[in-house]
Design a protein around this motif. Sequence first.
Motif, mmCIF file in Angstrom:
data_model
loop_
_atom_site.group_PDB
_atom_site.id
_atom_site.type_symbol
_atom_site.label_atom_id
_atom_site.label_comp_id
_atom_site.label_asym_id
_atom_site.label_seq_id
_atom_site.Cartn_x
_atom_site.Cartn_y
_atom_site.Cartn_z
ATOM 1 N N GLU A 73 0.751 -1.749 -0.310
ATOM 2 C CA GLU A 73 0.220 0.429 0.643
ATOM 3 C C GLU A 73 1.007 1.346 -0.096
ATOM 4 O O GLU A 73 0.324 2.607 -0.479
ATOM 5 C CB GLU A 73 -1.003 -0.128 1.378
ATOM 6 C CG GLU A 73 -2.088 -0.987 0.792
ATOM 7 C CD GLU A 73 -2.752 -0.689 2.424
ATOM 8 O OE1 GLU A 73 -2.488 -0.861 3.152
ATOM 9 O OE2 GLU A 73 -3.943 -2.010 1.929
ATOM 10 N N THR A 74 1.654 1.375 0.654
ATOM 11 C CA THR A 74 2.857 2.084 0.324
ATOM 12 C C THR A 74 4.588 2.212 -0.583
ATOM 13 O O THR A 74 5.423 2.719 -0.227
ATOM 14 C CB THR A 74 3.440 3.002 2.081
ATOM 15 O OG1 THR A 74 3.989 1.280 2.387
ATOM 16 C CG2 THR A 74 2.510 3.159 2.572
ATOM 17 N N LYS B 163 3.308 7.250 -2.227
ATOM 18 C CA LYS B 163 2.091 7.802 -1.131
ATOM 19 C C LYS B 163 1.477 6.625 -1.202
ATOM 20 O O LYS B 163 1.501 5.564 -2.181
ATOM 21 C CB LYS B 163 1.370 8.456 -2.175
ATOM 22 C CG LYS B 163 0.615 8.980 -1.406
ATOM 23 C CD LYS B 163 0.106 10.578 -2.210
ATOM 24 C CE LYS B 163 -0.784 11.287 -2.045
ATOM 25 N NZ LYS B 163 -2.518 12.203 -3.166
ATOM 26 N N GLN C 72 -1.871 3.924 -1.374
ATOM 27 C CA GLN C 72 -2.402 3.433 -1.767
ATOM 28 C C GLN C 72 -3.350 1.711 -1.727
ATOM 29 O O GLN C 72 -2.238 1.315 -1.261
ATOM 30 C CB GLN C 72 -2.100 4.269 -2.912
ATOM 31 C CG GLN C 72 -3.211 4.069 -4.625
ATOM 32 C CD GLN C 72 -3.074 4.149 -6.084
ATOM 33 O OE1 GLN C 72 -1.830 4.546 -6.282
ATOM 34 N NE2 GLN C 72 -3.726 4.549 -6.815
ATOM 35 N N LYS C 73 -4.566 2.029 -1.582
ATOM 36 C CA LYS C 73 -5.061 0.711 -1.917
ATOM 37 C C LYS C 73 -5.085 -0.656 -2.569
ATOM 38 O O LYS C 73 -4.671 -1.636 -1.974
ATOM 39 C CB LYS C 73 -6.774 1.160 -1.653
ATOM 40 C CG LYS C 73 -7.168 -0.752 -0.681
ATOM 41 C CD LYS C 73 -6.983 0.169 0.800
ATOM 42 C CE LYS C 73 -8.124 -1.828 1.262
ATOM 43 N NZ LYS C 73 -7.391 -1.890 2.803
ATOM 44 N N LYS C 74 -4.531 0.405 -3.872
ATOM 45 C CA LYS C 74 -4.039 -0.726 -4.570
ATOM 46 C C LYS C 74 -5.297 -2.191 -5.027
ATOM 47 O O LYS C 74 -5.174 -3.175 -4.909
ATOM 48 C CB LYS C 74 -2.769 -1.051 -4.859
ATOM 49 C CG LYS C 74 -1.425 -0.209 -4.817
ATOM 50 C CD LYS C 74 -0.260 -0.899 -4.967
ATOM 51 C CE LYS C 74 0.729 0.881 -4.201
ATOM 52 N NZ LYS C 74 1.219 1.673 -3.662
#
Length: 423
Positions: free
Chosen positions: A315-316, A325, A327-329
């Motif tokens: 996620e990072t 940054k 982000q759930k992805k």
Amino acid sequence: MQEDVLHYIWLYKKFEFINLKTTNNLNVVITSIGQHNHNSGPDFFNAKLEIDNQLWAGNVEIHVKSSDWYLHKHETDKAYDNVILHVVWEHDTEIFRKDNTEIPTLELKSIVNKDFYAQYLNLYTNKQQWINCENDFTSVTDFTFKNWIERLYFERLQRRAELISTLLEQSKNNWEAVLFQLLAKNFGLKVNGDVFLELSKSIDFSVVRKQQHNITQLEALFFGQANLLSDDVEDVYHKTLQKEYQFLKQKFCLKPMQSQLQFFRLRPANFPTIRLSQLANLFGTQHQLFSKLMKAKTLKEMYLVLDISVSKFWETHYTFSKTSKFQKKSLSKTFKDLLIINTIIPLKYSYTKYQGSFNAELLLEVIQEIPIENNSIVAKFQTIKKMSKTALQSQSLLELKTNYCDKNKCVQCAIGNALLQQK
């Protein structure tokens, strides 16, 4: 002139039947053209002809030129001993059997139907067009076009079923293993698809099944087999994966693959690191995945099964060495659609055929709910003819362009056939 067009002319009798004569001026009366043979051997079996007032039953061979008989070495092949008529576009030499008896030859060039020949020239001689029928594509009826589009889609599924059949044979009929391999291939997309498939084949699926309760071990398995854990990275998560992989490697006698994954010119969201984490999370959170997908009857149900994301570390991160940054992805709707188009529907097609429960309408309902794919081939077709914007359309148009238009198979195409029939 193409040989498959000559087959079409003979099959559909697109030539003058009255007062037929061979190149040696023998009268010919055709009682039966015979059965079209799509395999090796003469082109038409069991024809019935009257040549010079004598009734013959046997085979018909078709060539562009008479001399092609010798070019293809038919004179030494026993399969051609029973040829009773040689049909050619242009006669350039006499043809003899092995016993030195001459085979009667019928030349089509001077007796072909004029309307048909005009349409043939219109289709095949304008090489400036993107497809042969570009100027006349829209003149085909909507009924013909719609039925051909559906048939093309199932032809595409059948071709994909051939890959599935090969994978099944290699995995000793393990459908779950085949699902894993197909998903891996399509998670890799075009750039890394073959390498992801190689990775999936390097792991016996029983190993994946045993690690499904632990996503960290699944990621260690996938990243390790992909040679993504060999660098020395000062990160707790990376070292955890290294340690887990060394244990799994020794326990299951694993051999990492040799091929290299590509990162170059990929959007970060498509980096193999992200896609491998998503693949691990799919198998780690959706147990009995094959059963769930085969039972899913609607697009919504399939979306729910594919509603997964990456592990917390990713996620990072996009790579092991650099923070990014948050982000759930999660899998995007577009990516889910690609997996459904390229993996789930083809597998459902093959599996239901295997079970004897195939339902064409169910697959059509799902594919027609998915939006049309965005690629250069589909975009070009859209400029030629406005059509419905569904994935059924785009998949069929891809099949049409690559396996018919690009190969000049107009006589085998419903659109080409319709145009050839026009006056």
